[in-house]
Design a protein around this motif. Structure first.
Motif, PDB file in Angstrom:
ATOM      1  N   GLY A  27       0.790  -1.226   0.000  1.00 48.28           N
ATOM      2  CA  GLY A  27       0.000   0.000   0.000  1.00 48.28           C
ATOM      3  C   GLY A  27       0.812   1.260   0.000  1.00 48.28           C
ATOM      4  O   GLY A  27       0.305   2.329   0.380  1.00 48.28           O
ATOM      5  N   SER A  28       2.100   1.180  -0.402  1.00 53.19           N
ATOM      6  CA  SER A  28       2.934   2.383  -0.478  1.00 53.19           C
ATOM      7  C   SER A  28       3.486   2.512  -1.885  1.00 53.19           C
ATOM      8  O   SER A  28       3.891   1.527  -2.497  1.00 53.19           O
ATOM      9  N   ASP A  29       3.474   3.741  -2.395  1.00 53.59           N
ATOM     10  CA  ASP A  29       4.141   4.001  -3.663  1.00 53.59           C
ATOM     11  C   ASP A  29       5.110   5.162  -3.447  1.00 53.59           C
ATOM     12  O   ASP A  29       5.205   5.719  -2.355  1.00 53.59           O
ATOM     13  N   GLU A  30       5.845   5.512  -4.487  1.00 48.02           N
ATOM     14  CA  GLU A  30       6.899   6.521  -4.325  1.00 48.02           C
ATOM     15  C   GLU A  30       6.343   7.861  -3.877  1.00 48.02           C
ATOM     16  O   GLU A  30       6.902   8.516  -2.995  1.00 48.02           O
ATOM     17  N   GLN A  31       5.230   8.283  -4.434  1.00 47.37           N
ATOM     18  CA  GLN A  31       4.655   9.578  -4.055  1.00 47.37           C
ATOM     19  C   GLN A  31       4.239   9.567  -2.595  1.00 47.37           C
ATOM     20  O   GLN A  31       4.479  10.532  -1.858  1.00 47.37           O
ATOM     21  N   TRP A  32       3.612   8.479  -2.164  1.00 46.05           N
ATOM     22  CA  TRP A  32       3.166   8.352  -0.766  1.00 46.05           C
ATOM     23  C   TRP A  32       4.360   8.455   0.185  1.00 46.05           C
ATOM     24  O   TRP A  32       4.312   9.138   1.207  1.00 46.05           O
ATOM     25  N   ILE A  33       5.460   7.791  -0.170  1.00 40.16           N
ATOM     26  CA  ILE A  33       6.652   7.798   0.683  1.00 40.16           C
ATOM     27  C   ILE A  33       7.315   9.168   0.686  1.00 40.16           C
ATOM     28  O   ILE A  33       7.661   9.712   1.741  1.00 40.16           O
ATOM     29  N   LEU A  34       7.486   9.763  -0.499  1.00 39.67           N
ATOM     30  CA  LEU A  34       8.176  11.046  -0.586  1.00 39.67           C
ATOM     31  C   LEU A  34       7.417  12.145   0.137  1.00 39.67           C
ATOM     32  O   LEU A  34       8.015  13.018   0.778  1.00 39.67           O
ATOM     33  N   GLU A  35       6.099  12.124   0.052  1.00 39.84           N
ATOM     34  CA  GLU A  35       5.293  13.154   0.709  1.00 39.84           C
ATOM     35  C   GLU A  35       5.393  13.069   2.225  1.00 39.84           C
ATOM     36  O   GLU A  35       5.302  14.088   2.918  1.00 39.84           O
ATOM     37  N   ARG A  36       5.591  11.881   2.751  1.00 39.47           N
ATOM     38  CA  ARG A  36       5.589  11.700   4.205  1.00 39.47           C
ATOM     39  C   ARG A  36       6.965  11.760   4.844  1.00 39.47           C
ATOM     40  O   ARG A  36       7.117  12.296   5.941  1.00 39.47           O
ATOM     41  N   VAL A  37       7.978  11.175   4.169  1.00 37.69           N
ATOM     42  CA  VAL A  37       9.297  11.116   4.814  1.00 37.69           C
ATOM     43  C   VAL A  37      10.438  11.595   3.926  1.00 37.69           C
ATOM     44  O   VAL A  37      11.555  11.791   4.413  1.00 37.69           O
ATOM     45  N   GLY A  38      10.211  11.760   2.623  1.00 36.86           N
ATOM     46  CA  GLY A  38      11.248  12.284   1.741  1.00 36.86           C
ATOM     47  C   GLY A  38      12.425  11.351   1.516  1.00 36.86           C
ATOM     48  O   GLY A  38      13.515  11.800   1.151  1.00 36.86           O
ATOM     49  N   ILE A  39      12.219  10.058   1.710  1.00 40.54           N
ATOM     50  CA  ILE A  39      13.303   9.076   1.561  1.00 40.54           C
ATOM     51  C   ILE A  39      13.177   8.374   0.216  1.00 40.54           C
ATOM     52  O   ILE A  39      12.098   7.906  -0.153  1.00 40.54           O
ATOM     53  N   VAL A  40      14.290   8.292  -0.503  1.00 35.27           N
ATOM     54  CA  VAL A  40      14.316   7.666  -1.822  1.00 35.27           C
ATOM     55  C   VAL A  40      14.875   6.248  -1.762  1.00 35.27           C
ATOM     56  O   VAL A  40      14.419   5.355  -2.475  1.00 35.27           O
ATOM     57  N   ALA A  41      15.867   6.015  -0.892  1.00 37.91           N
ATOM     58  CA  ALA A  41      16.530   4.713  -0.839  1.00 37.91           C
ATOM     59  C   ALA A  41      17.077   4.458   0.557  1.00 37.91           C
ATOM     60  O   ALA A  41      17.234   5.374   1.364  1.00 37.91           O
ATOM     61  N   ARG A  42      17.368   3.182   0.818  1.00 36.12           N
ATOM     62  CA  ARG A  42      17.984   2.761   2.072  1.00 36.12           C
ATOM     63  C   ARG A  42      18.921   1.602   1.756  1.00 36.12           C
ATOM     64  O   ARG A  42      18.743   0.950   0.730  1.00 36.12           O
ATOM     65  N   ARG A  43      19.855   1.317   2.636  1.00 36.21           N
ATOM     66  CA  ARG A  43      20.742   0.163   2.468  1.00 36.21           C
ATOM     67  C   ARG A  43      20.351  -0.937   3.454  1.00 36.21           C
ATOM     68  O   ARG A  43      19.906  -0.640   4.574  1.00 36.21           O
TER      69      ARG A  43
END
Length: 328
Positions: A27-43
């Motif tokens: 239930g998460s897509d890139e727009q949903w993630i960027l709007e809430r936390v601004g994170i693009v990637a993680r290791r």
């Protein structure tokens, strides 16, 4: 007075990008993630297929699946810090570690990392969740210099992806794995000097952020976010008041919880975006390693005259702030 002689960092190779999280169908897509936390990637130190197939339902199995040990990651970051400090493992008189995701209840993680490096010195762990690095520094800052070891190695290995439930879209986008290391001394001077180190706790709110033994990370997100912004803002403003003549030279390194939190603190404290040093966009929240790893990544860019306000917050609830001053 506590002097900083070298910093190091280590991140695993495997990347969890927003497309990967979208493909998990939680239930998460890139727009949903960027709007809430601004994170693009993680290791992550976990195989990506392992996360895909299991969504890390059993955190206890993650350690066995991991591609890196905490001691190996800690040693890699420590070698970078030692190299920058221009000293060897034989010069280290104490090792202190801290992590929110320990491999062992006992022994201390510091002992395992020291063994990996071949260091023979007193070792102990000190943990205050994401505030650990500042708490460690504040503790070392009050040691009697003549009784302190010449050089102390501080290592903070974090494997947060091991305790993330990848079926929970509220948590899955937040965290990555990372490790930091620092060589500090109360006896040997350096042009990098920590000043005005302070920390505090609100024990009554201990249950706001938890990782139960053998369980997944959980938090009261909105309450913790408000607490983090408030405490970080208070800490930076206190430093600005103390060093008011240098406030135009302030840079800011905060706990890398999310981009919006960091931007809010800077806006409230009048710090320009260009002076907000961060890596949360590319690496996510890596717990207590996050702020020192940002400093490590900017090691070559820090210049004489810079005043870096470091403000962190964590479970407990805990917080800490301090000023890193760079002299000629």
């Amino acid at each position: 007075m506590l002097y900083l002689h070298g910093l190091g960092h280590f991140y695993p190779d495997n990347v969890i990008d927003n497309q990967f999280l979208r493909d998990l169908d939680i239930g998460s897509d890139e727009q949903w993630i960027l709007e809430r936390v601004g994170i693009v990637a993680r290791r992550t130190s976990l195989p990506l297929d392992y996360i895909r197939h299991t969504k890390n339902r059993d955190p206890r199995a993650a350690t066995e699946a991991s591609l890196y040990t905490r001691s190996g990651a800690g040693a890699a970051a420590a070698r970078m810090a030692l190299d920058r400090a221009g000293i060897s493992t034989e010069d280290i008189g104490m090792v202190i570690s801290g992590t929110s995701t320990p491999r062992y209840t006992i022994p201390a993680e510091a002992s395992v990392i020291a063994a990996e490096l071949g260091i023979q010195a007193p070792c102990m762990d000190m943990n205050a969740a994401c505030s650990t690095f500042l708490v460690q520094l504040a503790f070392l800052d009050v040691m009697v210099p003549e009784k302190a070891p010449g050089f102390i190695l501080v290592v903070n290995p974090e494997n947060y992806t091991h305790v993330v439930d990848y079926s929970d879209r509220r948590v899955a986008p937040l965290f990555g794995d990372g490790t930091s290391a620092a060589v500090v001394s109360a006896r040997h001077s350096s042009c990098f000097r920590f000043e005005s180190l302070e920390y505090g706790s609100d024990p009554a709110s201990w249950d706001r952020v938890q990782i139960p033994s053998g369980g997944h990370f959980r938090q009261d997100g909105s309450q913790v976010q408000r607490f983090a912004i408030r405490k970080a803002t208070e800490g930076v403003r206190r430093l600005q008041d103390e060093y008011w003549q240098k406030r135009d030279q302030f840079r800011f390194v905060g706990h890398q919880a999310n981009l919006m939190m960091l931007q809010t603190v800077c806006r409230r404290c009048g710090i320009d975006d260009a002076r907000n040093l961060h890596n949360v966009v590319e690496y996510g929240n890596t717990g207590c390693s996050s702020a020192p790893a940002v400093l490590s990544q900017n090691w070559e860019q820090l210049q004489p005259g810079d005043h870096v306000a470091v403000a962190v917050v964590g479970s407990g609830l805990t917080w800490g702030h301090g000023l890193l001053k760079i002299n000629d």
